[in-house]
Scaffold this active site. Structure first.
Site, mmCIF file in Angstrom:
data_model
loop_
_atom_site.group_PDB
_atom_site.id
_atom_site.type_symbol
_atom_site.label_atom_id
_atom_site.label_comp_id
_atom_site.label_asym_id
_atom_site.label_seq_id
_atom_site.Cartn_x
_atom_site.Cartn_y
_atom_site.Cartn_z
ATOM 1 N NE ARG A 230 -4.333 -1.213 0.027
ATOM 2 C CZ ARG A 230 -4.463 -2.261 -0.796
ATOM 3 N NH1 ARG A 230 -3.475 -2.578 -1.610
ATOM 4 N NH2 ARG A 230 -5.570 -2.969 -0.813
ATOM 5 C CD GLU A 259 -3.175 3.565 -4.891
ATOM 6 O OE1 GLU A 259 -2.000 3.186 -4.963
ATOM 7 O OE2 GLU A 259 -4.155 2.785 -4.950
ATOM 8 C CG HIS A 291 -3.433 -0.435 -6.771
ATOM 9 N ND1 HIS A 291 -3.689 0.194 -5.582
ATOM 10 C CD2 HIS A 291 -3.551 -1.770 -6.511
ATOM 11 C CE1 HIS A 291 -3.956 -0.710 -4.658
ATOM 12 N NE2 HIS A 291 -3.881 -1.904 -5.205
HETATM 13 P P1 NAI Z 1 -1.513 -11.356 4.406
HETATM 14 O O1 NAI Z 1 -2.391 -10.866 5.499
HETATM 15 O O2 NAI Z 1 -1.633 -12.786 3.940
HETATM 16 O O3 NAI Z 1 0.022 -11.127 4.803
HETATM 17 C C1 NAI Z 1 0.504 -9.961 5.387
HETATM 18 C C2 NAI Z 1 1.720 -10.356 6.227
HETATM 19 O O4 NAI Z 1 2.323 -9.152 6.712
HETATM 20 C C3 NAI Z 1 1.351 -11.205 7.453
HETATM 21 O O5 NAI Z 1 2.122 -12.378 7.485
HETATM 22 C C4 NAI Z 1 1.661 -10.280 8.639
HETATM 23 O O6 NAI Z 1 2.115 -10.987 9.774
HETATM 24 C C5 NAI Z 1 2.760 -9.412 8.029
HETATM 25 N N1 NAI Z 1 2.972 -8.153 8.743
HETATM 26 C C6 NAI Z 1 2.083 -7.368 9.371
HETATM 27 N N2 NAI Z 1 2.695 -6.308 9.919
HETATM 28 C C7 NAI Z 1 4.008 -6.425 9.613
HETATM 29 C C8 NAI Z 1 5.157 -5.641 9.885
HETATM 30 N N3 NAI Z 1 5.083 -4.515 10.614
HETATM 31 N N4 NAI Z 1 6.355 -6.056 9.418
HETATM 32 C C9 NAI Z 1 6.445 -7.207 8.694
HETATM 33 N N5 NAI Z 1 5.390 -7.985 8.408
HETATM 34 C C10 NAI Z 1 4.200 -7.600 8.853
HETATM 35 O O7 NAI Z 1 -1.736 -10.345 3.201
HETATM 36 P P2 NAI Z 1 -1.423 -10.572 1.649
HETATM 37 O O8 NAI Z 1 -2.589 -11.202 0.989
HETATM 38 O O9 NAI Z 1 -0.087 -11.210 1.506
HETATM 39 O O10 NAI Z 1 -1.360 -9.048 1.138
HETATM 40 C C11 NAI Z 1 -0.396 -8.142 1.644
HETATM 41 C C12 NAI Z 1 -0.792 -6.747 1.232
HETATM 42 O O11 NAI Z 1 -0.652 -6.618 -0.187
HETATM 43 C C13 NAI Z 1 -2.288 -6.395 1.481
HETATM 44 O O12 NAI Z 1 -2.497 -5.952 2.787
HETATM 45 C C14 NAI Z 1 -2.535 -5.318 0.466
HETATM 46 O O13 NAI Z 1 -2.296 -4.060 1.079
HETATM 47 C C15 NAI Z 1 -1.488 -5.565 -0.623
HETATM 48 N N6 NAI Z 1 -2.105 -5.933 -1.897
HETATM 49 C C16 NAI Z 1 -1.770 -5.239 -3.021
HETATM 50 C C17 NAI Z 1 -2.350 -5.532 -4.237
HETATM 51 C C18 NAI Z 1 -1.977 -4.823 -5.502
HETATM 52 O O14 NAI Z 1 -2.730 -4.898 -6.478
HETATM 53 N N7 NAI Z 1 -0.837 -4.146 -5.556
HETATM 54 C C19 NAI Z 1 -3.388 -6.564 -4.324
HETATM 55 C C20 NAI Z 1 -3.601 -7.310 -3.113
HETATM 56 C C21 NAI Z 1 -3.007 -6.964 -1.928
#
Ligand code: NAI
Length: 324
Positions: A230, A259, A291
């Site tokens: 994000r 954005e 994005h």
């Molecule tokens: P997820 O919830 O499976 O994984 C997120 C991971 O980040 C978790 O393992 C969590 O423990 C870890 N985390 C939380 N706080 C942290 C910190 N301070 N330092 C290090 N790790 C930390 O989420 P997923 O599905 O992997 O997605 C991650 C992010 O990707 C979403 O929250 C979203 O913002 C972004 N995203 C972007 C997209 C795009 O089109 N560019 C599309 C889908 C998601």
């Protein structure tokens, strides 16, 4: 359904077929000025830059809306406390195709490193010179994945297959990555050691401006930073300074903290009113996509199917597993 694009429409029409659900698709963004358009809708379906802050949720509740269905994974744009207070159920699509975003992350790393974005334009212009296009071997470099959830875990695996030394930062280490030899370290250690840093964690109060002037100064000089998480994970003004000084060697963004005013629309005939973004666009070592990490056929179909299922589950009085 707010912020609807033709590519959303196709998936949602297919997923809704045969279900008792009428979709009114609007291309406008949900905010306090447009919320009146949702009057009478049982559910409102929104995307990443729609505004579901408390005043908007107040207006939705007053108009009879009971469900907010995010057609994305991130939910930083929804005031969950206000939703709870108003009795609005919020559902999301926690997982659609983590491969889509992970593969886009790798595409950005490889394109930026080998200057594919510049080479493409040069060759089209009949300029076959190679000066300024020198990259590095990704194999053997140290890559740090910040957040090894569904997406970051795949990014880490792909980087491992590129024969990188992979570091990871996450409070919840992934067993399979540990088995591969991925090393979990603290953020400062990862930043110090990594040639490539990729942000794959969610945006929360804790991770807002995770990469700021202080953490940029901890990075290995000349390292590459990639953000497909994000926008507000990165303090963009500090990043501009980092790029100008050379402390950050190159930057790839699929997300940008402001954005909401730019992305998902054709603004090619307009003057970009955001000087920080415009400055980034002038830099040869900056690669920005708008994005599109999620934008694969598989992900779009999965998003639509899960969202329709979420809305129907809530409407039937059951608890959706994707409820926040
Ligand atoms: P997820 O919830 O499976 O994984 C997120 C991971 O980040 C978790 O393992 C969590 O423990 C870890 N985390 C939380 N706080 C942290 C910190 N301070 N330092 C290090 N790790 C930390 O989420 P997923 O599905 O992997 O997605 C991650 C992010 O990707 C979403 O929250 C979203 O913002 C972004 N995203 C972007 C997209 C795009 O089109 N560019 C599309 C889908 C998601």
């Amino acid at each position: 359904m707010f912020s609807t694009k033709p590519y959303d429409r196709r998936g949602f029409d297919a997923a809704a077929e045969g279900h008792p659900i009428d979709i009114e698709a609007l291309d406008t963004r949900l905010d306090r000025h447009t919320v009146a358009l949702a009057q009478g809708a049982d559910a409102v379906c929104i995307f990443v830059n729609d505004d579901a802050s408390a005043p908007v949720l107040d207006a939705l509740a007053a108009g009879g809306t009971k469900t907010v269905a995010l057609r994305c994974a991130g939910f930083n744009n929804v005031d969950l406390e206000a939703a709870r207070r108003l009795g609005i159920t919020v559902v999301r699509v926690p997982s659609y195709s983590p491969n889509a975003v992970a593969e886009h992350t790798i595409a950005l790393i490889l394109s930026l490193n080998r200057h594919i974005h510049r080479a493409y334009n040069r060759v089209r212009d009949g300029n076959f010179a190679l000066d300024g296009l020198v990259g590095f071997d990704v194999a053997g470099k140290t890559a740090a994945v910040i957040g090894t959830g569904q997406i970051g875990m795949i990014v880490a695996r792909l980087l491992w297959h590129f024969r990188c030394d992979v570091l990871a930062v996450d409070p919840y280490p992934d067993e399979h990555l540990l088995e591969l030899g991925v090393e979990y370290v603290d953020l400062d250690v990862a930043l110090e050691r990594a040639d490539i840093v990729t942000l794959n964690c969610p945006l929360t109060d804790d991770t807002h401006h995770l990469i700021d002037a202080a953490t940029i100064s901890q990075m290995k000089s000349g390292a590459m930073l990639v953000n497909t998480g994000r926008g507000a994970l990165v303090d963009t003004v500090a990043m501009l300074d980092g790029l100008k000084s050379g402390q950050v060697g190159s930057l790839a963004l699929d997300v940008y903290e402001e954005e909401g005013e730019l992305f998902f629309e054709d603004r090619s005939a307009e003057i970009i009113d955001d000087d920080v973004f415009a400055r980034l666009q002038t830099m040869p070592n900056v690669l920005i996509t708008a994005h599109q990490g999620f934008l694969t056929r598989e992900a779009l179909a999965s998003i639509a199917e899960t969202t329709i299922a979420n809305v129907l589950t809530v409407a039937s009085g059951s608890v959706s597993p994707n409820q926040l």
